[in-house]
Design a protein around this motif. Structure first.
Motif, PDB file in Angstrom:
ATOM      1  N   ASN A  55       0.865  -1.179   0.000  1.00 23.05           N
ATOM      2  CA  ASN A  55       0.000   0.000   0.000  1.00 23.05           C
ATOM      3  C   ASN A  55       0.901   1.228   0.000  1.00 23.05           C
ATOM      4  N   ILE A  56       0.860   2.011  -1.082  1.00 21.40           N
ATOM      5  CA  ILE A  56       1.790   3.138  -1.209  1.00 21.40           C
ATOM      6  C   ILE A  56       1.208   4.456  -0.713  1.00 21.40           C
ATOM      7  N   GLN A  57      -0.040   4.424  -0.211  1.00 16.37           N
ATOM      8  CA  GLN A  57      -0.665   5.674   0.242  1.00 16.37           C
ATOM      9  C   GLN A  57       0.148   6.329   1.364  1.00 16.37           C
ATOM     10  N   GLU A  58       0.618   5.516   2.293  1.00 16.67           N
ATOM     11  CA  GLU A  58       1.349   6.059   3.440  1.00 16.67           C
ATOM     12  C   GLU A  58       2.660   6.718   3.026  1.00 16.67           C
ATOM     13  N   ILE A  59       3.378   6.088   2.085  1.00 14.23           N
ATOM     14  CA  ILE A  59       4.679   6.640   1.693  1.00 14.23           C
ATOM     15  C   ILE A  59       4.554   7.745   0.645  1.00 14.23           C
ATOM     16  N   MET A  60       3.331   8.076   0.259  1.00  9.13           N
ATOM     17  CA  MET A  60       3.116   9.190  -0.664  1.00  9.13           C
ATOM     18  C   MET A  60       2.695  10.463   0.061  1.00  9.13           C
ATOM     19  N   SER A  61       2.394  10.365   1.355  1.00 14.00           N
ATOM     20  CA  SER A  61       1.963  11.537   2.112  1.00 14.00           C
ATOM     21  C   SER A  61       3.171  12.371   2.517  1.00 14.00           C
ATOM     22  N   VAL A  62       2.975  13.685   2.565  1.00 17.40           N
ATOM     23  CA  VAL A  62       4.040  14.608   2.945  1.00 17.40           C
ATOM     24  C   VAL A  62       3.720  15.187   4.321  1.00 17.40           C
ATOM     25  N   PRO A  63       4.511  14.880   5.349  1.00 13.99           N
ATOM     26  CA  PRO A  63       4.231  15.391   6.693  1.00 13.99           C
ATOM     27  C   PRO A  63       4.410  16.905   6.764  1.00 13.99           C
ATOM     28  N   PRO A  64       3.705  17.574   7.676  1.00 14.28           N
ATOM     29  CA  PRO A  64       3.868  19.027   7.828  1.00 14.28           C
ATOM     30  C   PRO A  64       5.269  19.365   8.316  1.00 14.28           C
ATOM     31  N   PRO A  65       5.752  20.593   8.042  1.00  8.20           N
ATOM     32  CA  PRO A  65       7.106  20.972   8.462  1.00  8.20           C
ATOM     33  C   PRO A  65       7.287  20.858   9.976  1.00  8.20           C
ATOM     34  N   SER A  66       8.420  20.298  10.381  1.00 11.98           N
ATOM     35  CA  SER A  66       8.717  20.163  11.805  1.00 11.98           C
ATOM     36  C   SER A  66       9.294  21.466  12.337  1.00 11.98           C
ATOM     37  N   ALA A  67       9.419  21.544  13.665  1.00 17.05           N
ATOM     38  CA  ALA A  67       9.993  22.740  14.291  1.00 17.05           C
ATOM     39  C   ALA A  67      11.427  22.959  13.821  1.00 17.05           C
ATOM     40  N   SER A  68      12.187  21.854  13.659  1.00 15.61           N
ATOM     41  CA  SER A  68      13.577  21.981  13.215  1.00 15.61           C
ATOM     42  C   SER A  68      13.656  22.521  11.791  1.00 15.61           C
ATOM     43  N   SER A  69      12.677  22.116  10.943  1.00 10.41           N
ATOM     44  CA  SER A  69      12.649  22.626   9.563  1.00 10.41           C
ATOM     45  C   SER A  69      12.405  24.121   9.553  1.00 10.41           C
ATOM     46  N   LYS A  70      11.502  24.582  10.423  1.00 12.43           N
ATOM     47  CA  LYS A  70      11.200  26.010  10.503  1.00 12.43           C
ATOM     48  C   LYS A  70      12.422  26.784  10.991  1.00 12.43           C
ATOM     49  N   ILE A  71      13.127  26.203  11.971  1.00 11.96           N
ATOM     50  CA  ILE A  71      14.332  26.860  12.490  1.00 11.96           C
ATOM     51  C   ILE A  71      15.405  26.944  11.398  1.00 11.96           C
ATOM     52  N   PHE A  72      15.595  25.811  10.682  1.00 10.36           N
ATOM     53  CA  PHE A  72      16.605  25.777   9.627  1.00 10.36           C
ATOM     54  C   PHE A  72      16.271  26.778   8.525  1.00 10.36           C
ATOM     55  N   LYS A  73      14.987  26.870   8.176  1.00  6.25           N
ATOM     56  CA  LYS A  73      14.542  27.824   7.159  1.00  6.25           C
ATOM     57  C   LYS A  73      14.826  29.250   7.616  1.00  6.25           C
ATOM     58  N   PHE A  74      14.562  29.528   8.904  1.00  8.34           N
ATOM     59  CA  PHE A  74      14.816  30.864   9.453  1.00  8.34           C
ATOM     60  C   PHE A  74      16.308  31.184   9.416  1.00  8.34           C
TER      61      PHE A  74
END
Length: 367
Positions: free
Chosen positions: A303-322
Protein backbone atom coordinates in the motif's frame (compact mmCIF):
# COMPACT_ATOMS: atom_id res chain seq x y z
CA UNK A 1 1.18 -4.52 -44.92
CA UNK A 2 2.95 -7.61 -46.21
CA UNK A 3 0.06 -9.77 -45.06
CA UNK A 4 -2.48 -7.51 -46.72
CA UNK A 5 -0.66 -7.38 -50.07
CA UNK A 6 1.56 -10.46 -50.42
CA UNK A 7 2.56 -9.70 -54.01
CA UNK A 8 3.33 -6.18 -55.17
CA UNK A 9 2.77 -5.03 -58.78
CA UNK A 10 6.51 -5.08 -59.51
CA UNK A 11 6.64 -8.80 -58.66
CA UNK A 12 3.71 -9.74 -60.92
CA UNK A 13 4.55 -11.89 -63.98
CA UNK A 14 5.01 -9.77 -67.15
CA UNK A 15 3.25 -12.29 -69.40
CA UNK A 16 0.15 -12.37 -67.24
CA UNK A 17 -3.11 -10.58 -67.97
CA UNK A 18 -2.70 -6.80 -68.19
CA UNK A 19 -5.92 -6.22 -66.28
CA UNK A 20 -5.39 -7.33 -62.70
CA UNK A 21 -7.56 -6.79 -59.71
CA UNK A 22 -6.51 -3.63 -57.82
CA UNK A 23 -8.75 -4.39 -54.88
CA UNK A 24 -6.59 -4.45 -51.78
CA UNK A 25 -7.31 -6.85 -49.01
CA UNK A 26 -8.57 -5.13 -45.90
CA UNK A 27 -7.77 -6.49 -42.47
CA UNK A 28 -9.33 -5.48 -39.19
CA UNK A 29 -7.45 -3.86 -36.33
CA UNK A 30 -7.81 -7.10 -34.38
CA UNK A 31 -6.22 -9.11 -37.21
CA UNK A 32 -3.39 -6.58 -37.57
CA UNK A 33 -2.78 -6.78 -33.83
CA UNK A 34 -2.67 -10.58 -33.97
CA UNK A 35 -0.18 -10.56 -36.87
CA UNK A 36 2.18 -8.15 -35.13
CA UNK A 37 1.79 -10.01 -31.84
CA UNK A 38 2.72 -13.28 -33.53
CA UNK A 39 5.81 -11.63 -35.02
CA UNK A 40 6.76 -10.35 -31.57
CA UNK A 41 6.23 -13.76 -29.96
CA UNK A 42 8.41 -15.45 -32.57
CA UNK A 43 11.20 -12.97 -31.84
CA UNK A 44 10.78 -13.40 -28.07
CA UNK A 45 13.26 -15.99 -26.81
CA UNK A 46 11.74 -18.92 -24.86
CA UNK A 47 14.94 -19.26 -22.88
CA UNK A 48 16.49 -15.81 -23.11
CA UNK A 49 20.21 -15.35 -22.61
CA UNK A 50 20.31 -12.67 -19.93
CA UNK A 51 23.13 -10.68 -18.30
CA UNK A 52 24.15 -11.61 -14.75
CA UNK A 53 22.70 -8.30 -13.51
CA UNK A 54 19.12 -9.43 -14.31
CA UNK A 55 16.81 -10.79 -11.60
CA UNK A 56 13.74 -12.81 -12.71
CA UNK A 57 10.48 -12.45 -10.79
CA UNK A 58 7.08 -14.11 -11.37
CA UNK A 59 3.53 -13.02 -10.56
CA UNK A 60 0.65 -15.25 -9.46
CA UNK A 61 -1.01 -15.06 -12.89
CA UNK A 62 2.11 -16.16 -14.77
CA UNK A 63 3.55 -12.80 -15.83
CA UNK A 64 7.33 -12.41 -15.82
CA UNK A 65 9.37 -9.43 -14.64
CA UNK A 66 13.04 -9.04 -15.50
CA UNK A 67 14.71 -6.47 -13.23
CA UNK A 68 17.97 -5.11 -14.64
CA UNK A 69 20.19 -3.81 -11.82
CA UNK A 70 22.30 -0.95 -13.11
CA UNK A 71 24.97 1.55 -12.12
CA UNK A 72 23.81 4.97 -13.29
CA UNK A 73 27.20 5.89 -14.79
CA UNK A 74 28.07 2.58 -16.42
CA UNK A 75 28.52 1.73 -20.11
CA UNK A 76 28.09 -2.00 -19.41
CA UNK A 77 24.74 -1.28 -17.71
CA UNK A 78 23.49 0.30 -20.93
CA UNK A 79 24.50 -2.83 -22.84
CA UNK A 80 22.73 -5.02 -20.24
CA UNK A 81 19.49 -3.07 -20.73
CA UNK A 82 19.62 -3.34 -24.54
CA UNK A 83 20.43 -7.06 -24.42
CA UNK A 84 17.57 -7.82 -22.00
CA UNK A 85 14.92 -5.92 -23.98
CA UNK A 86 16.01 -7.53 -27.25
CA UNK A 87 15.91 -11.02 -25.75
CA UNK A 88 12.56 -10.90 -23.92
CA UNK A 89 10.62 -8.48 -26.23
CA UNK A 90 8.65 -7.00 -23.28
CA UNK A 91 5.12 -5.64 -23.17
CA UNK A 92 6.14 -2.94 -20.68
CA UNK A 93 9.43 -1.29 -19.75
CA UNK A 94 9.54 0.39 -16.32
CA UNK A 95 12.40 2.74 -15.39
CA UNK A 96 13.53 4.31 -12.13
CA UNK A 97 12.44 7.82 -13.14
CA UNK A 98 9.56 10.13 -12.20
CA UNK A 99 7.87 12.91 -14.18
CA UNK A 100 10.27 15.47 -12.69
CA UNK A 101 13.27 13.75 -14.31
CA UNK A 102 11.73 12.59 -17.58
CA UNK A 103 13.54 15.33 -19.53
CA UNK A 104 16.77 13.30 -19.42
CA UNK A 105 15.20 10.78 -21.82
CA UNK A 106 15.03 13.31 -24.65
CA UNK A 107 18.28 15.21 -24.09
CA UNK A 108 21.50 14.14 -25.79
CA UNK A 109 24.63 13.19 -23.86
CA UNK A 110 26.45 16.49 -24.52
CA UNK A 111 23.54 18.60 -23.30
CA UNK A 112 23.09 16.46 -20.20
CA UNK A 113 26.81 16.59 -19.46
CA UNK A 114 26.72 20.38 -19.69
CA UNK A 115 23.55 20.65 -17.57
CA UNK A 116 24.93 18.37 -14.87
CA UNK A 117 28.11 20.44 -14.52
CA UNK A 118 26.36 23.84 -14.46
CA UNK A 119 24.80 24.19 -11.02
CA UNK A 120 24.13 27.90 -10.52
CA UNK A 121 22.02 30.30 -8.45
CA UNK A 122 19.22 30.23 -11.03
CA UNK A 123 18.85 26.46 -10.69
CA UNK A 124 18.86 26.78 -6.91
CA UNK A 125 16.10 29.40 -7.02
CA UNK A 126 14.04 27.21 -9.36
CA UNK A 127 14.47 24.16 -7.12
CA UNK A 128 13.43 26.15 -4.04
CA UNK A 129 10.44 27.63 -5.88
CA UNK A 130 9.23 24.17 -6.96
CA UNK A 131 9.95 22.18 -3.80
CA UNK A 132 10.36 24.64 -0.95
CA UNK A 133 13.52 25.80 0.81
CA UNK A 134 14.58 22.57 2.49
CA UNK A 135 13.66 20.17 -0.32
CA UNK A 136 15.15 22.53 -2.90
CA UNK A 137 18.46 22.69 -1.04
CA UNK A 138 18.49 18.89 -0.66
CA UNK A 139 17.84 18.49 -4.38
CA UNK A 140 20.67 20.85 -5.30
CA UNK A 141 23.09 19.11 -2.93
CA UNK A 142 22.27 15.74 -4.50
CA UNK A 143 22.72 17.30 -7.93
CA UNK A 144 26.13 18.46 -6.76
CA UNK A 145 27.03 14.86 -5.89
CA UNK A 146 25.82 13.72 -9.31
CA UNK A 147 27.72 16.59 -10.99
CA UNK A 148 30.88 15.59 -9.11
CA UNK A 149 30.63 12.04 -10.51
CA UNK A 150 29.80 13.44 -13.96
CA UNK A 151 32.86 15.69 -13.92
CA UNK A 152 35.14 12.88 -12.72
CA UNK A 153 33.94 10.39 -15.36
CA UNK A 154 33.01 12.71 -18.22
CA UNK A 155 29.79 10.70 -18.54
CA UNK A 156 26.21 11.97 -18.20
CA UNK A 157 23.87 10.12 -15.78
CA UNK A 158 20.84 8.08 -16.84
CA UNK A 159 22.34 6.48 -19.96
CA UNK A 160 20.63 3.16 -19.17
CA UNK A 161 17.23 4.89 -19.05
CA UNK A 162 17.77 6.54 -22.44
CA UNK A 163 18.80 3.19 -23.92
CA UNK A 164 15.68 1.58 -22.43
CA UNK A 165 13.51 4.32 -23.95
CA UNK A 166 15.07 3.87 -27.41
CA UNK A 167 14.95 0.07 -27.32
CA UNK A 168 11.35 -0.06 -26.04
CA UNK A 169 10.23 2.00 -29.05
CA UNK A 170 11.51 -0.77 -31.35
CA UNK A 171 9.34 -3.47 -29.72
CA UNK A 172 5.73 -3.77 -31.03
CA UNK A 173 3.04 -2.79 -28.47
CA UNK A 174 5.63 -2.06 -25.78
CA UNK A 175 4.59 0.54 -23.24
CA UNK A 176 7.05 2.74 -21.35
CA UNK A 177 6.30 3.53 -17.69
CA UNK A 178 7.91 5.87 -15.15
CA UNK A 179 8.26 3.81 -11.98
CA UNK A 180 9.88 6.05 -9.35
CA UNK A 181 8.21 8.10 -6.63
CA UNK A 182 8.09 11.86 -7.40
CA UNK A 183 11.25 13.62 -6.21
CA UNK A 184 9.44 16.35 -4.19
CA UNK A 185 7.68 13.69 -2.10
CA UNK A 186 10.96 11.86 -1.43
CA UNK A 187 12.85 15.02 -0.47
CA UNK A 188 10.10 16.37 1.76
CA UNK A 189 9.75 13.07 3.60
CA UNK A 190 13.55 12.84 3.91
CA UNK A 191 13.81 16.34 5.36
CA UNK A 192 10.98 15.65 7.81
CA UNK A 193 12.88 12.58 9.08
CA UNK A 194 15.94 14.60 10.14
CA UNK A 195 16.61 16.75 13.17
CA UNK A 196 18.05 20.26 12.76
CA UNK A 197 21.65 19.19 13.46
CA UNK A 198 21.33 16.12 11.23
CA UNK A 199 20.31 18.41 8.35
CA UNK A 200 23.31 20.65 8.96
CA UNK A 201 25.68 17.67 9.16
CA UNK A 202 24.32 16.06 5.99
CA UNK A 203 24.47 19.34 4.05
CA UNK A 204 28.07 19.83 5.21
CA UNK A 205 29.05 16.35 4.01
CA UNK A 206 27.45 16.86 0.61
CA UNK A 207 28.97 20.32 0.14
CA UNK A 208 32.53 19.11 0.67
CA UNK A 209 32.38 15.90 -1.35
CA UNK A 210 35.46 15.82 -3.59
CA UNK A 211 36.95 12.31 -3.59
CA UNK A 212 38.19 11.21 -7.04
CA UNK A 213 36.20 8.48 -8.81
CA UNK A 214 37.33 6.22 -11.67
CA UNK A 215 35.38 4.15 -14.17
CA UNK A 216 36.73 1.03 -12.46
CA UNK A 217 35.14 2.25 -9.22
CA UNK A 218 31.81 2.48 -11.01
CA UNK A 219 31.98 -1.03 -12.38
CA UNK A 220 32.97 -2.33 -8.94
CA UNK A 221 29.82 -0.69 -7.62
CA UNK A 222 27.53 -2.74 -9.87
CA UNK A 223 26.62 -4.67 -6.75
CA UNK A 224 25.36 -1.39 -5.31
CA UNK A 225 24.61 1.76 -7.27
CA UNK A 226 27.45 4.28 -6.98
CA UNK A 227 25.37 7.35 -6.21
CA UNK A 228 23.34 5.51 -3.61
CA UNK A 229 26.48 3.94 -2.13
CA UNK A 230 28.03 7.38 -1.70
CA UNK A 231 24.78 8.58 -0.15
CA UNK A 232 24.66 5.51 2.11
CA UNK A 233 28.14 6.29 3.44
CA UNK A 234 26.99 9.79 4.37
CA UNK A 235 23.58 8.82 5.73
CA UNK A 236 24.67 5.63 7.49
CA UNK A 237 24.17 7.27 10.87
CA UNK A 238 20.71 8.52 9.84
CA UNK A 239 18.53 5.36 9.51
CA UNK A 240 15.36 7.43 9.01
CA UNK A 241 16.91 9.12 6.00
CA UNK A 242 17.91 5.76 4.51
CA UNK A 243 14.34 4.60 5.00
CA UNK A 244 12.85 7.50 3.03
CA UNK A 245 15.43 7.66 0.24
CA UNK A 246 15.98 3.92 -0.34
CA UNK A 247 13.57 1.60 1.49
CA UNK A 248 10.37 3.51 0.72
CA UNK A 249 11.34 3.80 -2.93
CA UNK A 250 11.99 0.04 -2.98
CA UNK A 251 8.32 -0.38 -2.02
CA UNK A 252 7.14 2.14 -4.62
CA UNK A 253 9.21 0.58 -7.42
CA UNK A 254 7.96 -2.90 -6.49
CA UNK A 255 4.35 -1.68 -6.56
CA UNK A 256 4.81 -0.08 -10.00
CA UNK A 257 6.46 -3.21 -11.43
CA UNK A 258 3.59 -5.39 -10.16
CA UNK A 259 1.05 -2.99 -11.66
CA UNK A 260 2.85 -3.15 -15.02
CA UNK A 261 2.88 -6.98 -14.86
CA UNK A 262 -0.91 -7.38 -15.00
CA UNK A 263 -2.17 -9.71 -17.72
CA UNK A 264 -2.78 -8.28 -21.20
CA UNK A 265 -6.22 -8.43 -22.80
CA UNK A 266 -6.22 -9.56 -26.41
CA UNK A 267 -8.37 -7.65 -28.95
CA UNK A 268 -11.80 -9.12 -29.78
CA UNK A 269 -13.45 -9.38 -33.18
CA UNK A 270 -16.82 -8.50 -31.62
CA UNK A 271 -18.35 -7.58 -28.26
CA UNK A 272 -19.87 -11.07 -27.98
CA UNK A 273 -16.50 -12.78 -28.18
CA UNK A 274 -15.21 -13.76 -24.71
CA UNK A 275 -12.29 -11.80 -23.27
CA UNK A 276 -8.90 -13.48 -23.48
CA UNK A 277 -5.79 -12.61 -21.46
CA UNK A 278 -2.15 -13.57 -21.72
CA UNK A 279 0.64 -13.14 -19.13
CA UNK A 280 2.70 -9.97 -19.50
CA UNK A 281 6.47 -9.66 -19.84
CA UNK A 282 8.01 -6.65 -18.10
CA UNK A 283 11.54 -5.26 -17.97
CA UNK A 284 12.42 -3.05 -15.01
CA UNK A 285 15.51 -0.81 -15.14
CA UNK A 286 16.57 0.27 -11.64
CA UNK A 287 19.70 1.04 -9.66
CA UNK A 288 21.35 -2.09 -8.34
CA UNK A 289 20.85 -0.83 -4.79
CA UNK A 290 17.07 -1.26 -5.16
CA UNK A 291 17.10 -4.87 -6.39
CA UNK A 292 17.34 -6.56 -2.94
CA UNK A 293 14.47 -4.41 -1.65
CA UNK A 294 12.31 -5.25 -4.67
CA UNK A 295 12.95 -8.98 -4.16
CA UNK A 296 12.13 -8.64 -0.47
CA UNK A 297 8.81 -6.84 -1.12
CA UNK A 298 7.74 -8.83 -4.17
CA UNK A 299 5.38 -11.25 -2.45
CA UNK A 300 3.98 -8.71 0.03
CA UNK A 301 0.69 -6.81 -0.18
CA UNK A 302 1.79 -3.25 -0.80
CA UNK A 303 0.00 0.00 0.00
CA UNK A 304 1.79 3.14 -1.21
CA UNK A 305 -0.67 5.67 0.24
CA UNK A 306 1.35 6.06 3.44
CA UNK A 307 4.68 6.64 1.69
CA UNK A 308 3.12 9.19 -0.66
CA UNK A 309 1.96 11.54 2.11
CA UNK A 310 4.04 14.61 2.95
CA UNK A 311 4.23 15.39 6.69
CA UNK A 312 3.87 19.03 7.83
CA UNK A 313 7.11 20.97 8.46
CA UNK A 314 8.72 20.16 11.80
CA UNK A 315 9.99 22.74 14.29
CA UNK A 316 13.58 21.98 13.21
CA UNK A 317 12.65 22.63 9.56
CA UNK A 318 11.20 26.01 10.50
CA UNK A 319 14.33 26.86 12.49
CA UNK A 320 16.60 25.78 9.63
CA UNK A 321 14.54 27.82 7.16
CA UNK A 322 14.82 30.86 9.45
CA UNK A 323 18.58 30.38 9.76
CA UNK A 324 18.96 30.19 5.97
CA UNK A 325 16.95 33.39 5.46
CA UNK A 326 18.79 35.17 8.27
CA UNK A 327 22.12 34.15 6.71
CA UNK A 328 21.10 35.42 3.26
CA UNK A 329 19.86 38.77 4.59
CA UNK A 330 22.90 39.04 6.84
CA UNK A 331 25.23 38.56 3.86
CA UNK A 332 23.27 41.15 1.88
CA UNK A 333 23.50 43.60 4.77
CA UNK A 334 27.21 42.95 5.14
CA UNK A 335 27.63 43.48 1.41
CA UNK A 336 25.87 46.83 1.64
CA UNK A 337 28.11 47.77 4.56
CA UNK A 338 31.20 46.86 2.54
CA UNK A 339 30.09 49.15 -0.27
CA UNK A 340 31.29 51.97 1.93
CA UNK A 341 30.30 55.51 2.73
CA UNK A 342 31.80 56.94 -0.46
CA UNK A 343 29.47 54.87 -2.64
CA UNK A 344 26.49 56.01 -0.60
CA UNK A 345 27.58 59.65 -0.97
CA UNK A 346 27.99 59.13 -4.70
CA UNK A 347 24.44 57.76 -5.01
CA UNK A 348 23.04 60.66 -2.97
CA UNK A 349 24.87 63.19 -5.16
CA UNK A 350 23.09 61.97 -8.29
CA UNK A 351 20.45 64.44 -9.67
CA UNK A 352 17.66 61.85 -9.52
CA UNK A 353 18.40 61.10 -5.87
CA UNK A 354 18.58 64.81 -4.96
CA UNK A 355 15.27 65.49 -6.71
CA UNK A 356 13.62 62.60 -4.85
CA UNK A 357 14.99 63.80 -1.51
CA UNK A 358 13.76 67.35 -2.23
CA UNK A 359 10.24 66.04 -2.91
CA UNK A 360 10.32 64.11 0.35
CA UNK A 361 11.37 67.28 2.21
CA UNK A 362 8.52 69.26 0.64
CA UNK A 363 5.96 66.61 1.56
CA UNK A 364 7.20 66.53 5.16
CA UNK A 365 7.03 70.35 5.43
CA UNK A 366 3.41 70.33 4.17
CA UNK A 367 2.41 67.96 6.93
Amino acid sequence: QAAADPMSSSDAPEDGPKETSSVSQNISDADAFKILLEMKMKKRQKKPTLPSTVTELDTEDGSKVYVVGTAHFSDSSKKDVVKTIQEVQPDVVVVELCQYRVSMLKMDEKTLLKEAKEINLEKLQQAIKQNGVMSGLMQMLLLKVSAHITEQLGMAPGGEFREAFKEASKVPFCKFHLGDRPIPVTFKRAIAALSFWQKVKLAWGLCFLSDPISKDDVEKCKQKDLLEQMMAEMIGEFPDLHRTIVSERDIYLTYMLKQAAKQIELPRASETEPRKYIPAVVVGVVGMGHVPGIEKNWNSDLNIQEIMSVPPPSASSKIFKFVIKATVFGLMGYGCYRIGQRTVQFILSMPAAQSYLQKLTEIRSQH
